[in-house]
Design an enzyme around this catalytic site. Sequence first.
Site, mmCIF file in Angstrom:
data_model
loop_
_atom_site.group_PDB
_atom_site.id
_atom_site.type_symbol
_atom_site.label_atom_id
_atom_site.label_comp_id
_atom_site.label_asym_id
_atom_site.label_seq_id
_atom_site.Cartn_x
_atom_site.Cartn_y
_atom_site.Cartn_z
ATOM 1 N N ARG A 118 0.806 -1.216 0.000
ATOM 2 C CA ARG A 118 0.000 0.000 0.000
ATOM 3 C C ARG A 118 0.845 1.275 0.000
ATOM 4 O O ARG A 118 0.614 2.176 -0.784
ATOM 5 C CB ARG A 118 -0.943 -0.009 1.199
ATOM 6 C CG ARG A 118 -1.844 1.185 1.223
ATOM 7 C CD ARG A 118 -2.974 0.982 2.217
ATOM 8 N NE ARG A 118 -4.059 1.849 1.846
ATOM 9 C CZ ARG A 118 -5.014 1.554 0.980
ATOM 10 N NH1 ARG A 118 -5.015 0.396 0.378
ATOM 11 N NH2 ARG A 118 -5.955 2.408 0.690
ATOM 12 N N SER A 141 6.753 7.118 12.061
ATOM 13 C CA SER A 141 5.685 6.121 12.067
ATOM 14 C C SER A 141 4.358 6.800 11.803
ATOM 15 O O SER A 141 4.235 8.016 11.902
ATOM 16 C CB SER A 141 5.624 5.405 13.430
ATOM 17 O OG SER A 141 5.170 6.314 14.427
ATOM 18 N N CYS A 142 3.350 6.007 11.516
ATOM 19 C CA CYS A 142 2.025 6.584 11.287
ATOM 20 C C CYS A 142 1.524 7.269 12.556
ATOM 21 O O CYS A 142 0.931 8.356 12.497
ATOM 22 C CB CYS A 142 1.047 5.524 10.799
ATOM 23 S SG CYS A 142 0.964 4.063 11.819
ATOM 24 N N THR A 143 1.795 6.686 13.713
ATOM 25 C CA THR A 143 1.379 7.297 14.981
ATOM 26 C C THR A 143 2.075 8.628 15.182
ATOM 27 O O THR A 143 1.441 9.622 15.545
ATOM 28 C CB THR A 143 1.705 6.348 16.144
ATOM 29 O OG1 THR A 143 1.099 5.089 15.904
ATOM 30 C CG2 THR A 143 1.231 6.919 17.463
#
Length: 161
Positions: A13, A152-154
């Site tokens: 993705r 990171s996504c966080t």
Amino acid sequence: MQKIKIGINGFGRIGRLALRAAFDWPEFQFAQINDPAGDATSFAHLLNFDSVHGRWLYQAEASGDTLVIQGQAILLTQHQAIADTDWSGCDIVIECSGKMKSKAQLQAYLDQGVKRVVVSAPVKEAGVLNVVMGVNHQLFDAAIHQIVTAASCTTNCLAPV
């Protein structure tokens, strides 16, 4: 203007969305994609149809071991190890496999002449800048940072707040 040649390792993705986002940026030319988990036909389909972002503006097609988009051929390889793929034709590699997260592993790109590596996951080692756009992007120094991460996504969700 000489284009910056981009390679992507890991065409899940994040790798696909990176290509979709920057495909028509005039300064970039996507030269190579490596992912051991699929073939050109499968990746063309996944690139054309995203379950969240919908149909892509362009039409990707498979032709042997290449993806063809707007007449541009992008070589597709299917290796597990960085060193098994010839990255020497790339200026920047976007590392999206989720597996290569140490400087020692990523050094294999630099050893082949790649100038910069952008990792889509955190690399938790000294000397690797975790870049969060709008928060600390000004810390990037091209003379120092050959490997950077997109954190990171966080981190990207919480740090701007």
